[in-house]
Design an enzyme around this catalytic site. Sequence first.
Site, PDB file in Angstrom:
ATOM      1  N   HIS A   1      60.639  16.171  17.671  1.00  7.75           N
ATOM      2  CA  HIS A   1      61.542  16.767  18.176  1.00  7.75           C
ATOM      3  C   HIS A   1      61.613  18.360  18.132  1.00  7.75           C
ATOM      4  O   HIS A   1      62.167  19.044  18.643  1.00  7.75           O
ATOM      5  CB  HIS A   1      62.869  16.472  17.138  1.00  7.75           C
ATOM      6  CG  HIS A   1      63.049  17.237  15.629  1.00  7.75           C
ATOM      7  ND1 HIS A   1      62.433  16.831  14.690  1.00  7.75           N
ATOM      8  CD2 HIS A   1      63.545  18.359  15.621  1.00  7.75           C
ATOM      9  CE1 HIS A   1      62.522  17.496  13.730  1.00  7.75           C
ATOM     10  NE2 HIS A   1      63.316  18.422  13.978  1.00  7.75           N
TER      11      HIS A   1
HETATM   12  C1  UD1 Z   1      67.847  21.718  14.858  1.00 10.95           C
HETATM   13  C2  UD1 Z   1      67.374  22.623  13.794  1.00 10.95           C
HETATM   14  C3  UD1 Z   1      65.591  22.039  13.191  1.00 10.95           C
HETATM   15  C4  UD1 Z   1      65.902  20.693  12.536  1.00 10.95           C
HETATM   16  C5  UD1 Z   1      66.764  19.727  13.657  1.00 10.95           C
HETATM   17  C6  UD1 Z   1      66.991  18.629  13.085  1.00 10.95           C
HETATM   18  C7  UD1 Z   1      67.474  25.257  14.666  1.00 10.95           C
HETATM   19  C8  UD1 Z   1      66.900  26.332  15.133  1.00 10.95           C
HETATM   20  N1  UD1 Z   1      66.766  23.908  14.662  1.00 10.95           N
HETATM   21  O1  UD1 Z   1      66.940  21.446  15.774  1.00 10.95           O
HETATM   22  O2  UD1 Z   1      65.584  22.922  12.546  1.00 10.95           O
HETATM   23  O3  UD1 Z   1      64.868  20.264  12.318  1.00 10.95           O
HETATM   24  O4  UD1 Z   1      68.109  20.653  14.102  1.00 10.95           O
HETATM   25  O5  UD1 Z   1      67.586  17.677  13.969  1.00 10.95           O
HETATM   26  O6  UD1 Z   1      68.461  25.150  14.129  1.00 10.95           O
HETATM   27  N2  UD1 Z   1      71.816  17.703  20.857  1.00 10.95           N
HETATM   28  C9  UD1 Z   1      72.258  16.557  21.389  1.00 10.95           C
HETATM   29  N3  UD1 Z   1      73.395  16.022  20.201  1.00 10.95           N
HETATM   30  C10 UD1 Z   1      73.612  16.657  19.234  1.00 10.95           C
HETATM   31  C11 UD1 Z   1      72.700  17.572  18.618  1.00 10.95           C
HETATM   32  C12 UD1 Z   1      71.862  18.205  19.811  1.00 10.95           C
HETATM   33  O7  UD1 Z   1      72.594  15.777  22.449  1.00 10.95           O
HETATM   34  O8  UD1 Z   1      74.467  16.185  18.361  1.00 10.95           O
HETATM   35  C13 UD1 Z   1      70.815  18.177  21.977  1.00 10.95           C
HETATM   36  C14 UD1 Z   1      71.341  19.005  22.907  1.00 10.95           C
HETATM   37  O9  UD1 Z   1      70.700  19.095  24.121  1.00 10.95           O
HETATM   38  C15 UD1 Z   1      70.808  20.341  22.251  1.00 10.95           C
HETATM   39  C16 UD1 Z   1      69.301  20.016  21.640  1.00 10.95           C
HETATM   40  O10 UD1 Z   1      69.523  18.620  21.177  1.00 10.95           O
HETATM   41  O11 UD1 Z   1      70.787  21.573  23.215  1.00 10.95           O
HETATM   42  C17 UD1 Z   1      68.777  20.629  20.567  1.00 10.95           C
HETATM   43  O12 UD1 Z   1      69.665  20.885  19.551  1.00 10.95           O
HETATM   44  P1  UD1 Z   1      69.617  22.221  18.489  1.00 10.95           P
HETATM   45  O13 UD1 Z   1      70.785  21.720  17.456  1.00 10.95           O
HETATM   46  O14 UD1 Z   1      69.857  23.322  19.156  1.00 10.95           O
HETATM   47  O15 UD1 Z   1      68.297  22.053  17.748  1.00 10.95           O
HETATM   48  P2  UD1 Z   1      67.410  20.963  17.260  1.00 10.95           P
HETATM   49  O16 UD1 Z   1      66.389  20.525  18.082  1.00 10.95           O
HETATM   50  O17 UD1 Z   1      68.387  19.418  16.784  1.00 10.95           O
END
Ligand code: UD1
Length: 356
Positions: free
Chosen positions: A204
Amino acid sequence: MRVLSVVGARPQFVKLAPIHHALVAAGHQHIIVHTGQHYDRDMSDIFFEDLGIPHPDENLAVGSAAHGRQTAAMLELLEESFLRHTPDWVLVYGDTNSTLAASIAAVKIHQRLAHLEAGLRSFNRQMPEEHNRVLTDHAADLLLAPTDVAAQHLATEGLSGRTVVVGDVMTDVCYSTRDRVQQSAPKMPNGWNVEGEYVVSTIHRQENTDDAQRLSKILAYLAASTVPVRLLAHPRLKAKAEEFGLQLTQGNISVFDPLSYPQLMHAVLNAKGVVTDSGGLQKEAFLLRTPCITVRTETEWVETVTLGWNVLDAECVLTIDEVLNKSYAKPTEHPYGMGIAAARAVRAMEEALVHG
Ligand code: UD1
Protein backbone atom coordinates in the site's frame (compact mmCIF):
# COMPACT_ATOMS: atom_id res chain seq x y z
CA MET A 1 -5.28 12.48 34.33
CA ARG A 2 -7.16 13.37 31.14
CA VAL A 3 -5.59 12.04 27.92
CA LEU A 4 -6.84 12.96 24.46
CA SER A 5 -5.78 10.46 21.77
CA VAL A 6 -5.74 11.52 18.13
CA VAL A 7 -6.07 8.69 15.63
CA GLY A 8 -7.08 8.56 11.98
CA ALA A 9 -5.55 5.66 10.09
CA ARG A 10 -5.86 1.91 10.40
CA PRO A 11 -2.60 1.10 12.29
CA GLN A 12 -3.43 3.80 14.83
CA PHE A 13 -6.69 2.13 15.81
CA VAL A 14 -4.72 -1.02 16.58
CA LYS A 15 -2.29 0.92 18.82
CA LEU A 16 -5.17 2.79 20.45
CA ALA A 17 -6.74 -0.41 21.80
CA PRO A 18 -4.12 -1.35 24.43
CA ILE A 19 -3.66 2.31 25.40
CA HIS A 20 -7.40 2.75 25.95
CA HIS A 21 -7.58 -0.37 28.11
CA ALA A 22 -4.51 0.67 30.13
CA LEU A 23 -5.85 4.20 30.72
CA VAL A 24 -9.23 2.88 31.87
CA ALA A 25 -7.56 0.29 34.13
CA ALA A 26 -5.53 3.07 35.79
CA GLY A 27 -8.68 5.16 36.36
CA HIS A 28 -7.87 7.92 33.87
CA GLN A 29 -10.21 9.80 31.55
CA HIS A 30 -9.67 9.06 27.85
CA ILE A 31 -11.02 11.21 25.03
CA ILE A 32 -10.72 9.76 21.51
CA VAL A 33 -10.65 12.07 18.50
CA HIS A 34 -10.76 10.40 15.06
CA THR A 35 -9.59 12.68 12.25
CA GLY A 36 -11.49 10.66 9.61
CA GLN A 37 -8.33 10.08 7.51
CA HIS A 38 -9.57 6.50 7.06
CA TYR A 39 -13.34 6.13 6.77
CA ASP A 40 -14.25 2.88 4.97
CA ARG A 41 -15.79 0.40 7.38
CA ASP A 42 -13.05 -2.19 6.87
CA MET A 43 -10.37 0.50 7.35
CA SER A 44 -11.89 2.02 10.50
CA ASP A 45 -15.08 0.99 12.37
CA ILE A 46 -14.32 -2.71 12.34
CA PHE A 47 -11.19 -2.13 14.44
CA PHE A 48 -13.15 -0.29 17.13
CA GLU A 49 -15.65 -3.16 17.29
CA ASP A 50 -13.14 -6.04 17.28
CA LEU A 51 -10.67 -4.50 19.71
CA GLY A 52 -13.22 -3.27 22.25
CA ILE A 53 -12.55 0.46 21.77
CA PRO A 54 -15.50 2.83 22.40
CA HIS A 55 -16.79 5.03 19.57
CA PRO A 56 -14.62 8.14 19.18
CA ASP A 57 -15.83 11.16 21.14
CA GLU A 58 -15.37 13.19 17.95
CA ASN A 59 -14.94 12.31 14.29
CA LEU A 60 -13.59 15.22 12.25
CA ALA A 61 -14.41 13.43 8.97
CA VAL A 62 -11.63 15.06 6.94
CA GLY A 63 -11.45 12.17 4.43
CA SER A 64 -8.87 11.74 1.68
CA ALA A 65 -6.99 14.57 -0.04
CA ALA A 66 -3.48 15.54 -1.09
CA HIS A 67 -1.01 15.71 1.82
CA GLY A 68 -1.11 19.46 2.39
CA ARG A 69 -4.86 19.84 2.11
CA GLN A 70 -5.57 16.83 4.31
CA THR A 71 -3.07 17.85 7.00
CA ALA A 72 -4.31 21.46 6.99
CA ALA A 73 -7.95 20.43 7.37
CA MET A 74 -7.06 18.31 10.38
CA LEU A 75 -4.86 21.01 11.92
CA GLU A 76 -7.66 23.55 11.95
CA LEU A 77 -10.25 21.22 13.47
CA LEU A 78 -7.88 19.67 16.00
CA GLU A 79 -6.95 23.03 17.47
CA GLU A 80 -10.62 23.67 18.21
CA SER A 81 -11.00 20.20 19.67
CA PHE A 82 -8.01 20.58 22.03
CA LEU A 83 -9.29 23.96 23.22
CA ARG A 84 -12.69 22.37 23.96
CA HIS A 85 -11.31 19.42 25.93
CA THR A 86 -8.18 20.92 27.62
CA PRO A 87 -6.56 17.52 28.27
CA ASP A 88 -3.44 16.96 30.39
CA TRP A 89 -1.89 15.18 27.41
CA VAL A 90 -2.51 15.04 23.70
CA LEU A 91 -1.29 11.59 22.69
CA VAL A 92 -0.32 10.94 19.06
CA TYR A 93 0.51 7.64 17.43
CA GLY A 94 3.06 6.63 14.79
CA ASP A 95 3.71 8.63 11.65
CA THR A 96 0.63 9.45 9.60
CA ASN A 97 -0.68 12.84 8.48
CA SER A 98 -3.08 12.69 11.47
CA THR A 99 -0.04 12.42 13.78
CA LEU A 100 1.67 15.46 12.30
CA ALA A 101 -1.47 17.61 12.23
CA ALA A 102 -2.21 16.87 15.89
CA SER A 103 1.39 17.59 16.90
CA ILE A 104 1.44 21.01 15.26
CA ALA A 105 -2.01 21.88 16.63
CA ALA A 106 -0.96 20.90 20.16
CA VAL A 107 2.36 22.75 20.38
CA LYS A 108 0.92 25.92 18.86
CA ILE A 109 -1.43 26.24 21.84
CA HIS A 110 1.15 25.01 24.41
CA GLN A 111 -0.69 21.77 24.90
CA ARG A 112 1.42 18.97 26.44
CA LEU A 113 2.20 16.42 23.70
CA ALA A 114 3.25 12.75 23.97
CA HIS A 115 4.35 10.68 20.96
CA LEU A 116 3.82 6.95 21.03
CA GLU A 117 6.19 4.98 18.78
CA ALA A 118 8.77 7.76 18.91
CA GLY A 119 12.27 7.43 17.45
CA LEU A 120 11.58 5.13 14.51
CA ARG A 121 13.59 6.12 11.46
CA SER A 122 13.83 4.79 7.92
CA PHE A 123 16.28 7.57 6.90
CA ASN A 124 14.36 7.61 3.61
CA ARG A 125 13.34 11.22 3.04
CA GLN A 126 11.09 10.24 0.12
CA MET A 127 8.63 8.68 2.57
CA PRO A 128 5.90 11.02 3.84
CA GLU A 129 5.95 9.07 7.10
CA GLU A 130 9.62 9.92 7.74
CA HIS A 131 8.87 13.66 7.81
CA ASN A 132 5.80 13.08 9.94
CA ARG A 133 7.71 11.16 12.59
CA VAL A 134 10.81 13.37 12.71
CA LEU A 135 8.75 16.57 13.02
CA THR A 136 6.50 15.01 15.65
CA ASP A 137 9.45 13.81 17.76
CA HIS A 138 10.98 17.28 17.77
CA ALA A 139 7.66 18.88 18.74
CA ALA A 140 6.70 16.47 21.53
CA ASP A 141 7.32 16.86 25.26
CA LEU A 142 7.38 13.13 25.97
CA LEU A 143 8.79 10.53 23.57
CA LEU A 144 7.51 7.02 24.22
CA ALA A 145 10.02 4.85 22.36
CA PRO A 146 9.24 1.25 21.44
CA THR A 147 12.83 -0.06 21.33
CA ASP A 148 16.40 0.72 22.39
CA VAL A 149 17.27 1.37 18.73
CA ALA A 150 14.51 4.02 18.57
CA ALA A 151 15.84 5.60 21.79
CA GLN A 152 19.33 5.75 20.26
CA HIS A 153 17.97 7.62 17.23
CA LEU A 154 16.34 10.14 19.57
CA ALA A 155 19.58 10.53 21.53
CA THR A 156 21.47 11.20 18.28
CA GLU A 157 19.00 14.02 17.58
CA GLY A 158 19.49 15.51 21.06
CA LEU A 159 16.15 14.27 22.42
CA SER A 160 17.22 11.76 25.08
CA GLY A 161 16.02 14.03 27.93
CA ARG A 162 12.39 13.60 26.81
CA THR A 163 12.63 9.87 25.98
CA VAL A 164 11.27 6.86 27.87
CA VAL A 165 11.54 3.33 26.40
CA VAL A 166 8.18 1.68 27.07
CA GLY A 167 8.16 -1.20 24.54
CA ASP A 168 5.92 -1.66 21.55
CA VAL A 169 2.14 -1.39 22.07
CA MET A 170 1.43 -3.35 18.88
CA THR A 171 3.10 -6.29 20.59
CA ASP A 172 0.53 -6.00 23.42
CA VAL A 173 -2.40 -6.24 21.02
CA CYS A 174 -0.73 -8.79 18.74
CA TYR A 175 -0.12 -11.24 21.60
CA SER A 176 -3.56 -10.83 23.15
CA THR A 177 -5.28 -11.25 19.76
CA ARG A 178 -3.08 -14.25 18.92
CA ASP A 179 -4.22 -15.92 22.15
CA ARG A 180 -7.86 -15.12 21.33
CA VAL A 181 -7.79 -16.51 17.79
CA GLN A 182 -5.90 -19.61 18.90
CA GLN A 183 -8.80 -20.32 21.31
CA SER A 184 -11.44 -19.60 18.73
CA ALA A 185 -10.70 -18.99 15.04
CA PRO A 186 -12.49 -15.97 13.52
CA LYS A 187 -14.83 -16.42 10.58
CA MET A 188 -12.76 -15.76 7.47
CA PRO A 189 -14.05 -14.03 4.32
CA ASN A 190 -15.84 -15.91 1.55
CA GLY A 191 -13.41 -17.80 -0.66
CA TRP A 192 -10.71 -18.08 2.05
CA ASN A 193 -9.48 -21.67 1.88
CA VAL A 194 -8.40 -22.87 5.33
CA GLU A 195 -6.50 -25.81 3.81
CA GLY A 196 -3.18 -25.65 2.00
CA GLU A 197 -0.19 -23.36 1.95
CA TYR A 198 -0.45 -19.65 1.18
CA VAL A 199 1.39 -16.36 1.47
CA VAL A 200 -0.29 -13.25 2.93
CA SER A 201 0.55 -10.06 1.05
CA THR A 202 -0.21 -6.36 1.48
CA ILE A 203 1.17 -3.55 -0.69
CA HIS A 204 0.00 0.00 0.00
CA ARG A 205 2.92 2.42 0.33
CA GLN A 206 2.94 5.41 -1.93
CA GLU A 207 6.44 4.58 -3.22
CA ASN A 208 5.23 1.13 -4.34
CA THR A 209 1.74 1.94 -5.62
CA ASP A 210 2.00 5.34 -7.28
CA ASP A 211 4.35 4.45 -10.13
CA ALA A 212 2.83 2.20 -12.82
CA GLN A 213 6.07 0.40 -13.70
CA ARG A 214 6.97 -0.28 -10.10
CA LEU A 215 3.51 -1.54 -9.23
CA SER A 216 3.46 -3.74 -12.33
CA LYS A 217 6.81 -5.27 -11.33
CA ILE A 218 5.61 -6.03 -7.78
CA LEU A 219 2.40 -7.64 -9.04
CA ALA A 220 4.35 -9.79 -11.52
CA TYR A 221 6.63 -10.87 -8.66
CA LEU A 222 3.68 -11.95 -6.52
CA ALA A 223 1.97 -13.63 -9.47
CA ALA A 224 5.08 -15.79 -10.11
CA SER A 225 5.13 -17.31 -6.60
CA THR A 226 4.56 -21.07 -6.61
CA VAL A 227 2.89 -20.76 -3.19
CA PRO A 228 -0.54 -19.13 -3.71
CA VAL A 229 -0.57 -15.45 -2.68
CA ARG A 230 -3.58 -13.92 -0.92
CA LEU A 231 -3.35 -10.20 -1.58
CA LEU A 232 -5.29 -8.09 0.95
CA ALA A 233 -5.95 -5.04 -1.17
CA HIS A 234 -5.81 -1.60 0.49
CA PRO A 235 -8.06 1.01 -1.23
CA ARG A 236 -4.98 2.90 -2.49
CA LEU A 237 -3.72 -0.28 -4.21
CA LYS A 238 -7.10 -0.92 -5.84
CA ALA A 239 -7.41 2.68 -7.01
CA LYS A 240 -3.89 2.85 -8.45
CA ALA A 241 -4.10 -0.55 -10.19
CA GLU A 242 -7.35 0.56 -11.84
CA GLU A 243 -5.85 3.92 -12.83
CA PHE A 244 -2.86 2.17 -14.47
CA GLY A 245 -4.97 -0.58 -16.08
CA LEU A 246 -3.20 -3.31 -14.07
CA GLN A 247 -4.91 -6.53 -12.99
CA LEU A 248 -4.53 -7.44 -9.32
CA THR A 249 -5.79 -10.96 -9.97
CA GLN A 250 -3.03 -12.49 -12.07
CA GLY A 251 -0.88 -15.68 -11.91
CA ASN A 252 -1.00 -17.18 -8.43
CA ILE A 253 -2.59 -14.10 -6.78
CA SER A 254 -6.09 -14.09 -5.31
CA VAL A 255 -7.46 -10.79 -4.04
CA PHE A 256 -9.32 -10.14 -0.79
CA ASP A 257 -10.53 -6.98 0.91
CA PRO A 258 -8.52 -5.84 3.96
CA LEU A 259 -9.06 -8.20 6.91
CA SER A 260 -10.16 -7.34 10.43
CA TYR A 261 -7.39 -7.51 13.04
CA PRO A 262 -8.34 -10.97 14.43
CA GLN A 263 -8.70 -12.31 10.87
CA LEU A 264 -5.28 -10.92 9.98
CA MET A 265 -3.65 -12.51 13.03
CA HIS A 266 -5.28 -15.83 12.15
CA ALA A 267 -4.17 -15.49 8.51
CA VAL A 268 -0.54 -14.72 9.42
CA LEU A 269 -0.32 -17.44 12.08
CA ASN A 270 -1.31 -20.04 9.50
CA ALA A 271 0.59 -18.61 6.51
CA LYS A 272 3.81 -19.97 5.07
CA GLY A 273 5.06 -16.42 4.73
CA VAL A 274 4.26 -12.74 4.38
CA VAL A 275 5.23 -10.35 1.56
CA THR A 276 4.50 -6.75 2.51
CA ASP A 277 5.53 -3.11 2.60
CA SER A 278 3.63 -2.48 5.85
CA GLY A 279 5.62 -1.56 8.95
CA GLY A 280 3.10 -3.18 11.28
CA LEU A 281 2.71 -6.40 9.36
CA GLN A 282 6.44 -7.16 9.11
CA LYS A 283 6.65 -6.88 12.90
CA GLU A 284 3.51 -8.95 13.45
CA ALA A 285 4.96 -11.65 11.17
CA PHE A 286 8.09 -11.66 13.36
CA LEU A 287 6.05 -11.86 16.58
CA LEU A 288 3.95 -14.71 15.17
CA ARG A 289 7.09 -16.47 13.82
CA THR A 290 6.13 -16.31 10.16
CA PRO A 291 8.96 -15.43 7.72
CA CYS A 292 8.58 -12.15 5.88
CA ILE A 293 9.83 -10.45 2.72
CA THR A 294 9.58 -6.64 2.90
CA VAL A 295 9.27 -4.86 -0.43
CA ARG A 296 11.23 -1.78 0.62
CA THR A 297 14.85 -0.65 0.69
CA GLU A 298 14.86 -0.14 4.46
CA THR A 299 12.87 -0.85 7.59
CA GLU A 300 12.22 0.98 10.84
CA TRP A 301 11.95 -2.39 12.58
CA VAL A 302 15.58 -3.43 12.03
CA GLU A 303 15.44 -6.14 14.71
CA THR A 304 13.17 -8.27 12.49
CA VAL A 305 15.99 -8.33 9.90
CA THR A 306 18.97 -8.76 12.24
CA LEU A 307 17.21 -11.66 13.99
CA GLY A 308 16.76 -13.34 10.60
CA TRP A 309 12.95 -13.38 10.14
CA ASN A 310 12.59 -10.52 7.68
CA VAL A 311 14.45 -9.84 4.44
CA LEU A 312 14.40 -6.56 2.51
CA ASP A 313 13.83 -7.02 -1.21
CA ALA A 314 12.73 -3.74 -2.81
CA GLU A 315 13.72 -4.89 -6.29
CA CYS A 316 11.86 -8.23 -6.06
CA VAL A 317 14.94 -10.28 -6.96
CA LEU A 318 14.61 -13.04 -4.35
CA THR A 319 12.38 -16.01 -5.09
CA ILE A 320 9.49 -16.09 -2.64
CA ASP A 321 9.61 -19.88 -2.36
CA GLU A 322 13.36 -19.96 -1.61
CA VAL A 323 13.08 -17.37 1.14
CA LEU A 324 10.16 -19.10 2.79
CA ASN A 325 11.72 -22.56 2.57
CA LYS A 326 14.85 -21.59 4.54
CA SER A 327 15.07 -22.86 8.11
CA TYR A 328 14.28 -20.26 10.79
CA ALA A 329 15.71 -20.37 14.32
CA LYS A 330 13.37 -19.19 17.07
CA PRO A 331 14.95 -16.06 18.59
CA THR A 332 15.36 -15.83 22.34
CA GLU A 333 15.42 -12.01 22.32
CA HIS A 334 12.28 -9.88 22.81
CA PRO A 335 13.23 -6.58 21.17
CA TYR A 336 9.61 -5.36 21.22
CA GLY A 337 8.91 -6.14 24.87
CA MET A 338 6.63 -8.71 26.44
CA GLY A 339 3.24 -7.17 25.72
CA ILE A 340 3.00 -4.66 28.59
CA ALA A 341 4.01 -1.48 26.76
CA ALA A 342 0.67 0.32 27.09
CA ALA A 343 0.71 0.19 30.90
CA ARG A 344 4.28 1.51 30.85
CA ALA A 345 3.30 4.32 28.48
CA VAL A 346 0.48 5.36 30.84
CA ARG A 347 2.88 5.33 33.80
CA ALA A 348 5.38 7.45 31.85
CA MET A 349 2.66 10.05 31.18
CA GLU A 350 1.62 10.05 34.87
CA GLU A 351 5.23 10.55 36.00
CA ALA A 352 6.02 13.25 33.45
CA LEU A 353 2.91 15.15 34.55
CA VAL A 354 4.04 15.10 38.18
CA HIS A 355 7.65 16.05 37.42
CA GLY A 356 7.21 18.69 34.88
C1 UD1 B 1 -1.84 6.10 5.48
C2 UD1 B 1 -0.52 6.56 6.12
C3 UD1 B 1 0.46 5.41 6.13
C4 UD1 B 1 -0.14 4.17 6.77
C5 UD1 B 1 -1.45 3.84 6.06
C6 UD1 B 1 -2.13 2.64 6.68
C7 UD1 B 1 0.01 8.94 5.74
C8 UD1 B 1 0.90 9.86 5.00
N1 UD1 B 1 0.09 7.64 5.37
O1 UD1 B 1 -1.56 5.79 4.13
O2 UD1 B 1 1.60 5.79 6.88
O3 UD1 B 1 0.77 3.09 6.64
O4 UD1 B 1 -2.32 4.98 6.17
O5 UD1 B 1 -3.20 2.20 5.89
O6 UD1 B 1 -0.69 9.35 6.62
N2 UD1 B 1 -8.84 5.42 0.93
C9 UD1 B 1 -10.09 4.88 0.86
N3 UD1 B 1 -10.76 4.62 2.03
C10 UD1 B 1 -10.23 4.88 3.26
C11 UD1 B 1 -8.94 5.44 3.30
C12 UD1 B 1 -8.26 5.71 2.14
O7 UD1 B 1 -10.63 4.62 -0.22
O8 UD1 B 1 -10.88 4.62 4.27
C13 UD1 B 1 -8.09 5.65 -0.33
C14 UD1 B 1 -8.28 7.02 -0.93
O9 UD1 B 1 -8.22 6.88 -2.32
C15 UD1 B 1 -7.04 7.75 -0.46
C16 UD1 B 1 -5.99 6.64 -0.46
O10 UD1 B 1 -6.70 5.47 -0.07
O11 UD1 B 1 -6.69 8.82 -1.26
C17 UD1 B 1 -4.85 6.88 0.47
O12 UD1 B 1 -5.32 7.13 1.80
P1 UD1 B 1 -4.42 8.01 2.81
O13 UD1 B 1 -5.05 8.02 4.16
O14 UD1 B 1 -4.10 9.32 2.20
O15 UD1 B 1 -3.05 7.24 2.87
P2 UD1 B 1 -2.73 5.68 3.07
O16 UD1 B 1 -2.13 5.18 1.82
O17 UD1 B 1 -3.89 4.93 3.63
